[in-house]
Enzyme design. Structure first.
Site, PDB file in Angstrom:
ATOM      1  N   PHE A  11       0.824  -1.200   0.000  1.00 55.16           N
ATOM      2  CA  PHE A  11       0.000   0.000   0.000  1.00 55.16           C
ATOM      3  C   PHE A  11       0.862   1.255   0.000  1.00 55.16           C
ATOM      4  CE2 PHE A  11      -2.322  -3.306   2.239  1.00 55.16           C
ATOM      5  CZ  PHE A  11      -3.641  -3.169   1.811  1.00 55.16           C
ATOM      6  N   ASP A  12       0.446   2.231  -0.774  1.00 51.44           N
ATOM      7  CA  ASP A  12       0.907   3.594  -0.545  1.00 51.44           C
ATOM      8  C   ASP A  12       0.289   4.038   0.781  1.00 51.44           C
ATOM      9  OD1 ASP A  12       1.933   6.258  -1.154  1.00 51.44           O
ATOM     10  OD2 ASP A  12      -0.159   6.775  -1.553  1.00 51.44           O
ATOM     11  N   LEU A  13       0.818   5.087   1.385  1.00 55.41           N
ATOM     12  CA  LEU A  13       0.278   5.548   2.670  1.00 55.41           C
ATOM     13  C   LEU A  13      -0.652   6.748   2.496  1.00 55.41           C
ATOM     14  CD1 LEU A  13       0.260   5.168   5.752  1.00 55.41           C
ATOM     15  CD2 LEU A  13       2.229   6.724   5.853  1.00 55.41           C
TER      16      LEU A  13
END
Length: 216
Positions: A11-13
């Site tokens: 995941f990107d944050l």
């Protein structure tokens, strides 16, 4: 569509797991109002969400780039807990995926100290087996290096992973590394913009991952 070959999800944050959009916009406007008075409005800084700070500020004023980054980060730290929240169904989805045995990772262009602030504030840090930050790589997204590093740490083949994000940098980093990709419809830039980069999936809410993986 269910894909049971997936064993890991990256995941990107910012803008994906946690809503930092208002914090990022406020940090840019605070900095740019100081160095470029009256030149930037809210809509002007939306394209800056996603790319590394150096890329953005060096394009505006190369000589003052380091100063601008320092001012941005100071303001960002000061206002972080006031302006950051998690997106709907994120916590529950991560919990379900973890219980189902999936390996989870974060791949972000942020520095580790601010990443840790967001994970602590939202309480989601314990779900992740690895966190790759800007400190860990020479070439940030959309280069495949950070995604490959995360997969290496997890011992996972790219064909068994999904990269999830709200920005084209995330989708292209996943594609460049050979993973499947998922865009998020809640991206501040609009789902249609992200769809142009042809992610394999478009999530309307994070819990859609439970159906893609077959957990539910």
């Amino acid at each position: 569509m269910t894909d049971k070959r997936v064993t890991a999800i990256l995941f990107d944050l910012d803008g994906t797991l946690i809503d930092t959009n208002e914090l990022i916009i406020a940090s840019y406007l605070h900095t740019l109002d100081h160095y470029c008075p009256g030149q930037f409005k809210r809509e002007d800084v939306l394209p800056f969400i996603g790319p590394p700070l150096y890329e953005t500020f060096s394009g505006i004023n190369a000589e003052k780039c380091d100063e601008m980054i320092s001012m941005y980060r100071a303001f960002n730290h000061e206002k972080h807990d006031e302006l950051v929240t998690e997106y709907e169904t994120v916590y529950e989805t991560l919990d379900e995926l973890k219980k189902a045995g999936y390996q989870l990772g974060i791949v972000t262009t942020k520095l580790r100290d601010t990443v840790n602030m967001g994970l602590k504030l939202t309480g989601i840090g314990a779900f992740f087996d690895t966190v790759v930050t800007l400190d860990d790589v020479k070439h940030p997204k959309p280069d495949p290096e950070p995604v490959r590093l995360a997969l290496s740490r997890l011992g996972c083949d790219p064909s068994e992973a999904i990269m999830v994000g709200d920005n084209y940098h995330d989708v292209m980093a996943g594609k460049n590394a050979g993973t499947k990709t998922a865009g998020v419809a809640w991206t501040i830039k609009g789902a249609q913009t992200l769809s142009a980069y042809e992610p394999d999936y478009m999530l309307e809410k994070m819990s859609d991952l439970l159906h893609i993986t077959g957990v539910k």
